[in-house]
Design a protein around this motif. Structure first.
Motif, PDB file in Angstrom:
ATOM      1  N   ALA A 311      50.095   9.901  10.194  1.00 58.35           N
ATOM      2  CA  ALA A 311      50.316   8.504  10.542  1.00 58.35           C
ATOM      3  C   ALA A 311      49.325   7.622   9.808  1.00 58.35           C
ATOM      4  N   SER A 312      49.670   6.351   9.689  1.00 57.09           N
ATOM      5  CA  SER A 312      48.709   5.392   9.152  1.00 57.09           C
ATOM      6  C   SER A 312      47.865   4.878  10.311  1.00 57.09           C
ATOM      7  N   ARG A 313      46.835   4.150   9.988  1.00 59.53           N
ATOM      8  CA  ARG A 313      45.920   3.722  11.030  1.00 59.53           C
ATOM      9  C   ARG A 313      46.584   2.788  12.035  1.00 59.53           C
ATOM     10  N   GLN A 326      45.675  10.686  11.960  1.00 61.05           N
ATOM     11  CA  GLN A 326      45.513   9.580  11.017  1.00 61.05           C
ATOM     12  C   GLN A 326      45.129  10.077   9.630  1.00 61.05           C
ATOM     13  N   VAL A 327      45.860   9.599   8.637  1.00 56.68           N
ATOM     14  CA  VAL A 327      45.595   9.953   7.254  1.00 56.68           C
ATOM     15  C   VAL A 327      44.850   8.798   6.612  1.00 56.68           C
ATOM     16  N   GLY A 328      43.820   9.081   5.849  1.00 57.24           N
ATOM     17  CA  GLY A 328      43.174   8.012   5.105  1.00 57.24           C
ATOM     18  C   GLY A 328      41.670   8.072   5.176  1.00 57.24           C
ATOM     19  N   ALA A 329      41.053   6.989   4.702  1.00 59.53           N
ATOM     20  CA  ALA A 329      39.606   6.958   4.541  1.00 59.53           C
ATOM     21  C   ALA A 329      38.880   7.254   5.840  1.00 59.53           C
ATOM     22  N   SER A 330      39.360   6.681   6.953  1.00 55.06           N
ATOM     23  CA  SER A 330      38.673   6.929   8.214  1.00 55.06           C
ATOM     24  C   SER A 330      39.401   7.963   9.052  1.00 55.06           C
ATOM     25  N   GLY A 331      40.357   8.653   8.444  1.00 61.03           N
ATOM     26  CA  GLY A 331      41.056   9.738   9.128  1.00 61.03           C
ATOM     27  C   GLY A 331      40.859  11.027   8.360  1.00 61.03           C
ATOM     28  N   ILE A 344      54.950   2.753   5.323  1.00 64.30           N
ATOM     29  CA  ILE A 344      53.512   2.603   5.123  1.00 64.30           C
ATOM     30  C   ILE A 344      53.317   1.777   3.859  1.00 64.30           C
ATOM     31  N   SER A 345      52.501   0.716   3.972  1.00 67.08           N
ATOM     32  CA  SER A 345      52.429  -0.223   2.854  1.00 67.08           C
ATOM     33  C   SER A 345      51.559   0.309   1.729  1.00 67.08           C
ATOM     34  N   GLY A 346      50.674   1.250   2.021  1.00 68.42           N
ATOM     35  CA  GLY A 346      49.839   1.790   0.951  1.00 68.42           C
ATOM     36  C   GLY A 346      48.561   1.014   0.761  1.00 68.42           C
ATOM     37  N   GLN A 349      42.789   2.123   1.796  1.00 72.05           N
ATOM     38  CA  GLN A 349      42.179   3.115   2.692  1.00 72.05           C
ATOM     39  C   GLN A 349      43.133   4.267   2.955  1.00 72.05           C
ATOM     40  N   HIS A 350      44.410   3.956   2.943  1.00 72.17           N
ATOM     41  CA  HIS A 350      45.391   5.017   3.161  1.00 72.17           C
ATOM     42  C   HIS A 350      45.583   5.821   1.871  1.00 72.17           C
ATOM     43  N   LEU A 351      45.680   5.126   0.754  1.00 68.51           N
ATOM     44  CA  LEU A 351      45.918   5.808  -0.523  1.00 68.51           C
ATOM     45  C   LEU A 351      44.777   6.747  -0.877  1.00 68.51           C
ATOM     46  N   ILE A 363      59.494   5.640   1.840  1.00 69.52           N
ATOM     47  CA  ILE A 363      60.644   4.897   2.368  1.00 69.52           C
ATOM     48  C   ILE A 363      60.088   3.574   2.854  1.00 69.52           C
ATOM     49  N   ASN A 364      60.559   2.474   2.302  1.00 69.17           N
ATOM     50  CA  ASN A 364      59.970   1.190   2.650  1.00 69.17           C
ATOM     51  C   ASN A 364      60.967   0.079   2.400  1.00 69.17           C
ATOM     52  N   LEU A 365      60.797  -1.030   3.116  1.00 71.79           N
ATOM     53  CA  LEU A 365      61.664  -2.192   2.909  1.00 71.79           C
ATOM     54  C   LEU A 365      61.218  -3.013   1.711  1.00 71.79           C
ATOM     55  N   GLY A 381      64.767   0.595   1.782  1.00 73.86           N
ATOM     56  CA  GLY A 381      65.757   0.403   2.833  1.00 73.86           C
ATOM     57  C   GLY A 381      65.117   0.531   4.193  1.00 73.86           C
ATOM     58  N   ASP A 382      65.926   0.359   5.216  1.00 75.26           N
ATOM     59  CA  ASP A 382      65.411   0.411   6.576  1.00 75.26           C
ATOM     60  C   ASP A 382      65.139   1.860   6.965  1.00 75.26           C
ATOM     61  N   SER A 383      63.955   2.071   7.545  1.00 71.43           N
ATOM     62  CA  SER A 383      63.545   3.451   7.806  1.00 71.43           C
ATOM     63  C   SER A 383      64.486   4.137   8.788  1.00 71.43           C
TER      64      SER A 383
HETATM   65  C1  LIG Z   1      37.250   0.214   7.296  1.00 71.18           C
HETATM   66  C2  LIG Z   1      38.733   0.459   7.320  1.00 71.18           C
HETATM   67  C3  LIG Z   1      39.171   1.764   7.334  1.00 71.18           C
HETATM   68  C4  LIG Z   1      40.527   2.015   7.342  1.00 71.18           C
HETATM   69  N1  LIG Z   1      40.932   3.328   7.321  1.00 71.18           N
HETATM   70  C5  LIG Z   1      42.251   3.580   7.328  1.00 71.18           C
HETATM   71  C6  LIG Z   1      42.698   4.934   7.296  1.00 71.18           C
HETATM   72  O1  LIG Z   1      41.933   5.870   7.307  1.00 71.18           O
HETATM   73  N2  LIG Z   1      44.034   5.171   7.294  1.00 71.18           N
HETATM   74  C7  LIG Z   1      44.937   4.140   7.286  1.00 71.18           C
HETATM   75  O2  LIG Z   1      46.143   4.440   7.242  1.00 71.18           O
HETATM   76  N3  LIG Z   1      44.532   2.883   7.323  1.00 71.18           N
HETATM   77  C8  LIG Z   1      43.205   2.562   7.337  1.00 71.18           C
HETATM   78  N4  LIG Z   1      42.819   1.266   7.400  1.00 71.18           N
HETATM   79  C9  LIG Z   1      43.818   0.233   7.611  1.00 71.18           C
HETATM   80  C10 LIG Z   1      44.515  -0.172   6.340  1.00 71.18           C
HETATM   81  O3  LIG Z   1      43.754  -1.156   5.663  1.00 71.18           O
HETATM   82  C11 LIG Z   1      45.890  -0.764   6.643  1.00 71.18           C
HETATM   83  O4  LIG Z   1      45.759  -1.772   7.576  1.00 71.18           O
HETATM   84  C12 LIG Z   1      46.864   0.233   7.197  1.00 71.18           C
HETATM   85  O5  LIG Z   1      46.864   1.420   6.432  1.00 71.18           O
HETATM   86  C13 LIG Z   1      48.250  -0.342   7.163  1.00 71.18           C
HETATM   87  O6  LIG Z   1      49.110   0.522   7.834  1.00 71.18           O
HETATM   88  P1  LIG Z   1      50.675   0.468   7.572  1.00 71.18           P
HETATM   89  O7  LIG Z   1      50.919   0.680   6.146  1.00 71.18           O
HETATM   90  O8  LIG Z   1      51.257   1.460   8.497  1.00 71.18           O
HETATM   91  O9  LIG Z   1      51.092  -0.965   8.080  1.00 71.18           O
HETATM   92  P2  LIG Z   1      51.561  -2.266   7.284  1.00 71.18           P
HETATM   93  O10 LIG Z   1      50.585  -2.639   6.275  1.00 71.18           O
HETATM   94  O11 LIG Z   1      51.946  -3.226   8.324  1.00 71.18           O
HETATM   95  O12 LIG Z   1      52.825  -1.798   6.492  1.00 71.18           O
HETATM   96  C14 LIG Z   1      54.076  -1.584   7.055  1.00 71.18           C
HETATM   97  C15 LIG Z   1      55.059  -1.280   5.940  1.00 71.18           C
HETATM   98  O13 LIG Z   1      56.289  -0.909   6.506  1.00 71.18           O
HETATM   99  C16 LIG Z   1      57.356  -1.596   5.856  1.00 71.18           C
HETATM  100  N5  LIG Z   1      58.420  -1.745   6.821  1.00 71.18           N
HETATM  101  C17 LIG Z   1      58.491  -2.604   7.861  1.00 71.18           C
HETATM  102  N6  LIG Z   1      59.617  -2.424   8.550  1.00 71.18           N
HETATM  103  C18 LIG Z   1      60.283  -1.431   7.945  1.00 71.18           C
HETATM  104  C19 LIG Z   1      61.503  -0.776   8.189  1.00 71.18           C
HETATM  105  N7  LIG Z   1      62.307  -1.091   9.210  1.00 71.18           N
HETATM  106  N8  LIG Z   1      61.872   0.209   7.374  1.00 71.18           N
HETATM  107  C20 LIG Z   1      61.071   0.581   6.321  1.00 71.18           C
HETATM  108  N9  LIG Z   1      59.920   0.017   6.048  1.00 71.18           N
HETATM  109  C21 LIG Z   1      59.509  -0.992   6.865  1.00 71.18           C
HETATM  110  C22 LIG Z   1      56.756  -2.852   5.361  1.00 71.18           C
HETATM  111  O14 LIG Z   1      57.467  -3.280   4.212  1.00 71.18           O
HETATM  112  C23 LIG Z   1      55.325  -2.477   5.045  1.00 71.18           C
HETATM  113  O15 LIG Z   1      55.225  -2.018   3.701  1.00 71.18           O
HETATM  114  C24 LIG Z   1      41.454   0.978   7.366  1.00 71.18           C
HETATM  115  C25 LIG Z   1      41.000  -0.322   7.333  1.00 71.18           C
HETATM  116  C26 LIG Z   1      39.669  -0.601   7.320  1.00 71.18           C
HETATM  117  C27 LIG Z   1      39.206  -2.034   7.297  1.00 71.18           C
END
Ligand SMILES: Cc1cc2nc3c(=O)[nH]c(=O)nc-3n(C[C@H](O)[C@H](O)[C@H](O)COP(=O)(O)OP(=O)(O)OC[C@H]3O[C@@H](n4cnc5c(N)ncnc54)[C@H](O)[C@@H]3O)c2cc1C
Lengths: 406, 256
Positions: A311-313, A326-331, A344-346, A349-351, A363-365, A381-383
């Protein structure tokens, strides 16, 4: 295609020559004009031109004309070809080929083999069965020997040792190099050494001249010794080849392989609970982020694919997944061979956490997000809809396979 | 009928202090042997019988530990294979790598070669032994398992995927008996040419950027990780997208 920016001197010359018929067309875009309210508008981006190194240049002497259009030329960087027409000796390498491709350990090993081969020797890679690798040339393989046949399918260490012995008889290499890894090389190398009755150097991490150093015992000690013919090398034993291209000439065994009755029979992989595999070493991770709306469907898909969940954070913070997922820098920093990111937007910290992953599927919109730039395959497309289709496709595939087997 | 199992054990070294201890993987070999054969398990060591650490294996609930007496630095291979040839064992378990000395992990391979037995690497579990054939699970990297069918007698190495060893208790360790066997001694020729030295820490690999110009170096230092050249499927129906994903997953061999 490289994006080296080139000036076009001819266009600049035409722009300077007021008598040239194409003069008007070569004028740079207007960068200052009067707006509808009598205010002078300036387009600051139209000024100057891009120099050969990609840096913007502004010539304020007024002499600069035209050529502002960015031109890119396809420059294919061709590494110099290293040829060994008549090898004085061979250095044989048996890469692991995890998933049919060279692993980074294999590449390090080929780099080491290249060092040992120098300019007269040839690096001969021995590969069992089918492979998907297309970059043998840049990895430093001069000769490629593919041992085909059903006897090498699956787990077949005894047959492979037979194959290696045949190769040994024919090419009589100066050295044999195998990766001292858990994914096959360590075992195969030791079996081969036992069958040749030669003492190998194991866990070698440095070779200097005629001596080598390897880890000994439980890693508390090093063993320095003269370089033997058989070497099982550790990861990062040498830098991979990066500056030359190699021929990858196919070679073949001249003799048919001796067959023996296998004493160990491979009955295939056993289904293990993907949730029980530690995330850091899971092979296939199915990861969800903020874009996953239907978490029941997400879990169902993971079960259908037989993948370890990640999972993302944001997904973790929102309480949809446990913290240890949790996958990523703090996971967790994962090493999966295939990583699937759903919604996951990428973020960086996740990458960072998936830097070691081989294939990334997204898979992303949003087609512009960073995950798409990292991914090898992205579906926009929609997940929810895609996951549902994916479950159906996997079930159809499994049923089809069952019908084939029946 | 229980199987006749022999576990081979050696003296380990604590990872930080370097003090002698029971070797982690060998203890797992004993544990697996105890689960398979119970009291009938035979445990064998080649080396110095006066080594106090040997008693920590006895502390796992063994009544006896057989020792082929040898001074340090002698070759354990000939005496072990000599002993095992006539011992009538069906399964011989060893760790995959010694914690002291060379630790090349070659011993089980050489033993199997000399005895002419099949060798299973990374044994995790024995599922069944019937009619001279065993079904076993082999541990693979990344937590995977593979089922193998192997003829008896066989040799197997265990690694950290095998069951965790039980604790060693002091009482049984003192009560247990160390049975000595006299054997011929052969010197190991490795240490004539090789030198053991304290491990040097290995330098971390640097990320070398080969760029011709300053602008390229700047780009390499600041650019985000991006594969580039990935395939983007846009405007497809969900079914077509799912098909494309599944095709990649099957190609990579993660969906079977
Ligand atoms: C110090 C610090 C450490 C961090 N460490 C981590 C870490 O270890 N791991 C981590 O993951 N994050 C970490 N983060 C958080 C990171 O910066 C991002 O906030 C987080 O990764 C974003 O998660 P997300 O991609 O799930 O959410 P979002 O950025 O909200 O992305 C959601 C994505 O889903 C897409 N989407 C929306 N609806 C749909 C749909 N119906 N179908 C398909 N796609 C859809 C959107 O287009 C968007 O690209 C850290 C942040 C900080 C400040």
């Amino acid at each position: 295609m490289s994006d080296i920016i080139r000036r076009d001197p001819r266009a600049e010359w035409i722009a300077r020559n007021r008598l040239h018929p194409l003069h008007a067309a070569m004028q740079p875009a207007l960068h200052s004009w009067m707006g509808p309210n009598g205010i002078i508008r300036k387009n600051v981006h139209g000024v100057g031109f891009i120099g050969p190194n990609g840096i913007k240049r502004i010539d304020r002497s007024g002499a600069q004309q035209g050529g502002a259009a960015k031109r890119t030329a396809a420059v294919h960087v061709q590494l110099p070809l290293h040829q060994v027409p008549a090898p004085a000796f061979y250095i044989n390498v048996v890469p692991d080929m995890v998933g049919g491709r060279l692993s980074s350990h294999d590449r390090d090993l080929l780099g080491l083999a290249r060092q040992l081969a120098g300019s007269d020797g040839a690096v001969l890679a021995v590969v069992f069965g089918e492979h998907k690798e297309i970059t043998f040339a840049t990895a430093g393989v001069d000769r490629l020997l593919v041992l085909e046949g059903h006897e090498f399918d699956g787990y077949s260490p005894e047959q492979r040792v037979q194959g290696l012995r045949a190769v040994d008889n024919q090419f009589n290499p100066r050295h044999w190099l195998l990766p001292d890894s858990r994914s096959g090389g360590g075992e195969l190398g030791r079996r081969f050494a036992a069958s040749l009755k030669e003492r190998p150097a194991t866990r070698v991490w440095q070779i200097k001249g005629e001596a080598c150093i390897g880890r000994a015992g439980a890693g508390q000690e090093d063993l320095a010794r003269p370089l033997p013919r058989l070497i099982l090398a550790a990861v990062e034993c040498a830098e991979p080849v990066s500056e030359t291209r190699h021929e990858v000439l196919p070679v073949e065994l001249s003799t048919a392989l001796a067959r023996s009755l296998p004493r160990i029979e491979d009955l295939g992989a056993v289904a293990v609970d993907p949730g029980a595999i530690p995330m850091a070493e899971a092979e296939f991770i199915f990861s969800g982020g903020n874009g996953v709306k239907d978490w029941a469907l997400f879990h169902q898909t993971a079960a259908a694919l037989g993948a370890t969940e990640g999972a993302s954070r944001v997904a973790v913070d929102d309480g949809f997944m446990a913290r240890d997922r949790q996958v990523g820098a703090s996971g967790t920093w994962v090493t999966a061979r295939v990583y699937m990111a759903v919604g996951i937007s990428g973020a960086i910290q996740h990458l960072q956490g998936i830097g070691a992953c081989d294939k990334v599927v997204a898979i992303n919109l949003d087609p512009g997000c960073d995950m798409i730039k990292r991914a090898d395959l992205s579906v926009i497309g929609d997940s929810a809809a895609i996951l549902q289709a994916l479950i159906a496709a996997v079930e159809a595939h499994r049923n089809g396979a069952k019908r084939d087997a029946a | 009928m229980t199987t006749h199992v022999i576990s081979l054990v050696s003296i380990g070294a604590h990872p930080t202090s370097g003090r002698p201890r029971r070797a982690e993987q060998d203890a797992r070999a004993v544990e697996l042997g105890l689960q398979m054969a119970g009291d009938k398990l035979q445990v064998l060591h080649a080396g110095n019988i006066h080594e106090p650490t040997l008693r920590s294996y006895l502390g796992m609930g063994l009544t006896q530990l057989h020792v082929l007496e040898q001074p340090a630095g002698s070759d354990a291979l000939p005496v072990l294979s000599e002993y095992l040839r006539d011992a009538g064992a069906q399964v011989v378990l060893t760790g995959s790598q010694a914690e002291t000395g060379e630790g090349s992990g070659m011993l089980p391979f050489l033993l199997a070669e000399q005895l002419g037995w099949p060798l299973v690497v990374g044994l995790a579990q024995v599922e069944s032994i019937e009619g001279g054939v065993a079904h076993v699970l082999q541990a693979l990297p990344r937590g995977q398992r593979r089922r193998l069918k192997v003829r008896l007698p066989f040799l197997a190495t265990v690694d950290n995927a095998a069951p965790k060893p039980r604790q060693s208790a002091y009482g049984p360790a003192q009560r247990g008996e160390l049975a000595a066997h006299e054997v011929e001694i052969e010197q190991d020729e490795l240490f004539t040419g090789a030198l053991l030295q304290p491990a040097k820490p290995r330098p971390k690999r640097l990320k070398v950027i080969k760029a011709k110009s300053g602008a390229d170096r700047m780009k390499a230092a600041t650019a985000k990780a991006s594969g580039g050249g990935g395939q983007v499927l846009k405007g497809l129906s969900p079914e077509a997208g799912a098909e494309a994903i599944l095709k990649l997953l099957i190609e990579e061999g993660v969906v079977r």
